[in-house]
Motif scaffolding. Structure first.
Motif, PDB file in Angstrom:
ATOM      1  N   HIS A 104       0.827  -1.210   0.000  1.00  0.00           N
ATOM      2  CA  HIS A 104       0.000   0.000   0.000  1.00  0.00           C
ATOM      3  C   HIS A 104       0.862   1.261   0.000  1.00  0.00           C
ATOM      4  CE1 HIS A 104       0.882   0.843   4.223  1.00  0.00           C
ATOM      5  NE2 HIS A 104       0.558  -0.414   4.543  1.00  0.00           N
ATOM      6  N   GLY A 105       0.194   2.395  -0.093  1.00  0.00           N
ATOM      7  CA  GLY A 105       0.886   3.671  -0.153  1.00  0.00           C
ATOM      8  C   GLY A 105       1.129   4.301   1.204  1.00  0.00           C
ATOM      9  N   SER A 106       1.650   5.512   1.184  1.00  0.00           N
ATOM     10  CA  SER A 106       1.990   6.243   2.399  1.00  0.00           C
ATOM     11  C   SER A 106       0.762   6.432   3.288  1.00  0.00           C
ATOM     12  CB  SER A 106       2.573   7.604   2.019  1.00  0.00           C
ATOM     13  OG  SER A 106       2.920   8.358   3.152  1.00  0.00           O
ATOM     14  N   PHE A 107       0.913   6.112   4.558  1.00  0.00           N
ATOM     15  CA  PHE A 107      -0.161   6.206   5.552  1.00  0.00           C
ATOM     16  C   PHE A 107      -1.363   5.308   5.208  1.00  0.00           C
ATOM     17  CE2 PHE A 107       1.993  10.410   5.995  1.00  0.00           C
ATOM     18  CZ  PHE A 107       2.432  10.259   7.311  1.00  0.00           C
ATOM     19  N   GLY A 108      -1.138   4.286   4.402  1.00  0.00           N
ATOM     20  CA  GLY A 108      -2.199   3.360   4.038  1.00  0.00           C
ATOM     21  C   GLY A 108      -2.276   2.178   4.983  1.00  0.00           C
ATOM     22  N   ARG A 164       3.760   0.687   8.823  1.00  0.00           N
ATOM     23  CA  ARG A 164       3.740   2.066   9.281  1.00  0.00           C
ATOM     24  C   ARG A 164       4.833   2.877   8.608  1.00  0.00           C
ATOM     25  NH1 ARG A 164       3.498   0.841  15.853  1.00  0.00           N
ATOM     26  NH2 ARG A 164       1.685  -0.572  15.781  1.00  0.00           N
ATOM     27  N   SER A 165       5.617   2.227   7.771  1.00  0.00           N
ATOM     28  CA  SER A 165       6.765   2.863   7.155  1.00  0.00           C
ATOM     29  C   SER A 165       6.573   2.961   5.648  1.00  0.00           C
ATOM     30  CB  SER A 165       8.038   2.078   7.484  1.00  0.00           C
ATOM     31  OG  SER A 165       9.180   2.721   6.967  1.00  0.00           O
ATOM     32  N   TRP A 166       7.599   3.384   4.939  1.00  0.00           N
ATOM     33  CA  TRP A 166       7.616   3.405   3.478  1.00  0.00           C
ATOM     34  C   TRP A 166       8.285   2.133   2.981  1.00  0.00           C
ATOM     35  CZ3 TRP A 166       7.958   7.632  -0.564  1.00  0.00           C
ATOM     36  CH2 TRP A 166       7.011   8.648  -0.330  1.00  0.00           C
ATOM     37  N   TRP A 167       8.097   1.041   3.717  1.00  0.00           N
ATOM     38  CA  TRP A 167       8.694  -0.241   3.359  1.00  0.00           C
ATOM     39  C   TRP A 167      10.218  -0.174   3.422  1.00  0.00           C
ATOM     40  CZ3 TRP A 167       4.848  -3.486   3.654  1.00  0.00           C
ATOM     41  CH2 TRP A 167       3.549  -3.019   3.366  1.00  0.00           C
ATOM     42  N   HIS A 192      13.194   5.445  10.447  1.00  0.00           N
ATOM     43  CA  HIS A 192      13.317   5.935  11.816  1.00  0.00           C
ATOM     44  C   HIS A 192      12.190   5.440  12.719  1.00  0.00           C
ATOM     45  CE1 HIS A 192      16.778   8.561  11.314  1.00  0.00           C
ATOM     46  NE2 HIS A 192      16.268   8.973  10.162  1.00  0.00           N
ATOM     47  N   ASN A 193      11.089   4.956  12.137  1.00  0.00           N
ATOM     48  CA  ASN A 193       9.964   4.541  12.979  1.00  0.00           C
ATOM     49  C   ASN A 193       9.824   3.035  13.129  1.00  0.00           C
ATOM     50  OD1 ASN A 193       9.186   4.216  10.291  1.00  0.00           O
ATOM     51  ND2 ASN A 193       7.020   4.566  10.746  1.00  0.00           N
ATOM     52  N   GLU A 194      10.205   2.257  12.124  1.00  0.00           N
ATOM     53  CA  GLU A 194      10.132   0.802  12.233  1.00  0.00           C
ATOM     54  C   GLU A 194      10.992   0.152  11.153  1.00  0.00           C
ATOM     55  OE1 GLU A 194       6.187  -0.744  11.645  1.00  0.00           O
ATOM     56  OE2 GLU A 194       6.305  -0.557   9.465  1.00  0.00           O
ATOM     57  N   PRO A 195      11.496  -1.061  11.406  1.00  0.00           N
ATOM     58  CA  PRO A 195      12.297  -1.779  10.399  1.00  0.00           C
ATOM     59  C   PRO A 195      11.391  -2.550   9.441  1.00  0.00           C
ATOM     60  CG  PRO A 195      12.325  -2.992  12.456  1.00  0.00           C
ATOM     61  CD  PRO A 195      11.517  -1.736  12.711  1.00  0.00           C
ATOM     62  N   ALA A 196      10.662  -1.835   8.608  1.00  0.00           N
ATOM     63  CA  ALA A 196       9.662  -2.462   7.752  1.00  0.00           C
ATOM     64  C   ALA A 196      10.274  -3.400   6.712  1.00  0.00           C
ATOM     65  CB  ALA A 196       8.836  -1.381   7.049  1.00  0.00           C
ATOM     66  N   SER A 211       5.304  16.116  -1.204  1.00  0.00           N
ATOM     67  CA  SER A 211       5.232  14.677  -0.918  1.00  0.00           C
ATOM     68  C   SER A 211       5.154  14.430   0.586  1.00  0.00           C
ATOM     69  CB  SER A 211       6.460  13.962  -1.482  1.00  0.00           C
ATOM     70  OG  SER A 211       6.546  12.630  -0.995  1.00  0.00           O
ATOM     71  N   SER A 212       4.408  13.407   0.964  1.00  0.00           N
ATOM     72  CA  SER A 212       4.295  13.050   2.383  1.00  0.00           C
ATOM     73  C   SER A 212       5.591  12.493   2.941  1.00  0.00           C
ATOM     74  CB  SER A 212       3.166  12.032   2.590  1.00  0.00           C
ATOM     75  OG  SER A 212       3.487  10.790   1.982  1.00  0.00           O
ATOM     76  N   ALA A 213       6.542  12.175   2.073  1.00  0.00           N
ATOM     77  CA  ALA A 213       7.830  11.666   2.559  1.00  0.00           C
ATOM     78  C   ALA A 213       8.493  12.654   3.517  1.00  0.00           C
ATOM     79  CB  ALA A 213       8.764  11.384   1.379  1.00  0.00           C
ATOM     80  N   TRP A 214       8.303  13.951   3.277  1.00  0.00           N
ATOM     81  CA  TRP A 214       8.937  14.970   4.110  1.00  0.00           C
ATOM     82  C   TRP A 214       8.413  14.969   5.543  1.00  0.00           C
ATOM     83  CZ3 TRP A 214      13.056  17.854   2.551  1.00  0.00           C
ATOM     84  CH2 TRP A 214      13.353  17.816   1.185  1.00  0.00           C
ATOM     85  N   ARG A 215       7.183  14.496   5.733  1.00  0.00           N
ATOM     86  CA  ARG A 215       6.609  14.499   7.076  1.00  0.00           C
ATOM     87  C   ARG A 215       6.377  13.096   7.628  1.00  0.00           C
ATOM     88  NH1 ARG A 215       2.372  15.663   3.552  1.00  0.00           N
ATOM     89  NH2 ARG A 215       0.499  14.341   3.764  1.00  0.00           N
ATOM     90  N   HIS A 216       6.729  12.082   6.843  1.00  0.00           N
ATOM     91  CA  HIS A 216       6.499  10.713   7.297  1.00  0.00           C
ATOM     92  C   HIS A 216       7.533  10.333   8.351  1.00  0.00           C
ATOM     93  CE1 HIS A 216       5.620   6.446   7.320  1.00  0.00           C
ATOM     94  NE2 HIS A 216       4.563   6.682   6.567  1.00  0.00           N
TER      95      HIS A 216
END
Length: 334
Positions: free
Chosen positions: A74-78, A113-116, A120-124, A191-196
Motif C-alpha cells: 500500500h501507499g503512504s499512511f495506508g 507504518r513505514s515506506w517499506w 526511523h519509525n520501524e524496520p519495515a 510529498s508526504s515523505a517529508w513528514r512521514h
C-alpha cells in the motif's frame, strides 16, 4: 481469524481492456474468491504484523502444486485493506482469473507504518523479508521459489516494491510499480515523505541521507551486476526482473516525470524488460484502479510460468528487438 467477503461493485475497466474482458463484466455475478484479514507477532517489529490475503475460488491448502503469490504494498499512511477496499483487487483478480488471463493465485497485502524501509519509525524492510514472507510461506500453499513470486505496489508501495525487487532479484519473477514514489534526487516538497516518521530523524527533520541511501538509485549498480552476463565464466543464473510502471499524466507529484527517469535507468540494464503506461488522471485511486488489470496481466507473463516458458523468454530477450517494438511507452485512455 475471520473471513470478510466484499460484494461485487460496478467497475469500469480501462479502454485497453474493455474489448479483452468486458464481456465478463456482469453486475450480478457474485465473487467466488475470499478475502481474509489476519495478523501475527513479528519479532523484528516487536508487535503484531497485519496483512490481508486474497484466496482464489476453491483454494486448496493441500494442493499438489503451489499457488503463485503476489505481494501488494500500500501507499503512504495506508493499510493492508486498501487494495481491496479502494483498489478493487478482489473484483479485478476474479475477472482475470475467470477469463484465463492470469492463473489462480494468492495475493498478500501487508500493512506497514513505514515506506517499506528500515526507517526511523520501524524496520519495515527487515520485517517483510525476515517475518512476513516466512509466515506466509508456512501458512499458505504458495510458491517458495522465484518463478512463483511477484511484487507490486502503489505510490510509496511502488517505491518499496521496486526497491525489494532490485535488492533481492533472486526472490521475484516480476515487479509492478504504480505511480511509484521513487523520486530523484529528492521527493517533491508536497510529498508526504517529508513528514512521514520513516524519514524524520530524532530532531523531527527529513533525513536526506537516509532517502538517498534507500532510494532505487542506490541499488542499480549492484542489481546490474547480478543480472547482467559478463562473460561465460562469470555469467550468473539470474535473469532481470521485468518491470511494469504506470503513472497519471496530471500527477501532482510529477509521477510521470519520475517514471520516465526510472524507465530510462532500468532500460540501460534491461532494455526489453520495462513497460511504462501513462493514464489520464492524478495521484489517485482512479488511476491505480485503471492500471491494475494491465499490471496484473504483465506480472503473470512471468509469475507462475513454467521453466520452458522462462527459457523461451530468455531466448526472446536475446533476439534483436523488432524495429516497431522499440517504443516502450503505451498510451492508455480511460
Amino acid at each position: 481469524m475471520f473471513i470478510h467477503k466484499l460484494p461485487l461493485s460496478s467497475y469500469r475497466l480501462n479502454a485497453l481492456f474493455t474489448t479483452l474482458i468486458g464481456w465478463l463484466t456482469f453486475s450480478g455475478h457474485s465473487l467466488a474468491s475470499e478475502v481474509e484479514h489476519h495478523h501475527f507477532y513479528s519479532s523484528t517489529l516487536g508487535y503484531d504484523y497485519p496483512y490481508s490475503v486474497y484466496l482464489p475460488d476453491n483454494y486448496d491448502a493441500q494442493a499438489t502444486a503451489a499457488y503463485p503469490v503476489v505481494y501488494m504494498l500500500h501507499g503512504s499512511f495506508g493499510t493492508d485493506r486498501d487494495w481491496v477496499a479502494r483498489g478493487n483487487l478482489q473484483q479485478v483478480a476474479d475477472r482475470l482469473i475467470r477469463a484465463g488471463h492470469i492463473p489462480r493465485a494468492v495475493f498478500i497485502m501487508p500493512g506497514s507504518r513505514s515506506w517499506w524501509v528500515d526507517g526511523h519509525n520501524e524496520p519495515a524492510r527487515s520485517a517483510f523479508f525476515n517475518d512476513l514472507m516466512p509466515h506466509i510461506e508456512a501458512t499458505y500453499r504458495v510458491g517458495q521459489e522465484r518463478r512463483l513470486r511477484g511484487i507490486a505496489g502503489l505510490s510509496a508501495g511502488g517505491y518499496g516494491a521496486l526497491n525489494f525487487a532490485l535488492e533481492r532479484p533472486e526472490l521475484f519473477a516480476a515487479v509492478a510499480a504504480l505511480s511509484p514514489a521513487s523520486y530523484v534526487p529528492l521527493p517533491p516538497r508536497n510529498s508526504s515523505a517529508w513528514r512521514h516518521p520513516a524519514f524524520r530523524n530524532d530532531q523531527g527533520q527529513f533525513d536526506q541521507t537516509l532517502w538517498e541511501t534507500l532510494n532505487y538509485t542506490a541499488h542499480l549498480e549492484e542489481y546490474r551486476l547480478k543480472v547482467t552476463p559478463r562473460g561465460i565464466e562469470d555469467e550468473g543464473d539470474l535473469s532481470p526482473v521485468p518491470l511494469y510502471i504506470s503513472a497519471g499524466r496530471s500527477d501532482v507529484y510529477d509521477a510521470e516525470f519520475h517514471a520516465r527517469l526510472l524507465r530510462q535507468a532500468m532500460e540501460r540494464i534491461q532494455p526489453n524488460d520495462v513497460r511504462l503506461d501513462l493514464y489520464p488522471g492524478g495521484h489517485t485511486w482512479q488511476v491505480w484502479r485503471a492500471s491494475l488489470p494491465a499490471a496484473l496481466n504483465f506480472l503473470f507473463q512471468y509469475v507462475g510460468q513454467t521453466d520452458s516458458v522462462a527459457v523461451e523468454d530468455e531466448q526472446a530477450r536475446a533476439a534483436p528487438p523488432a524495429e516497431e517494438s522499440t517504443e516502450s511507452i503505451e498510451e492508455v485512455s480511460g
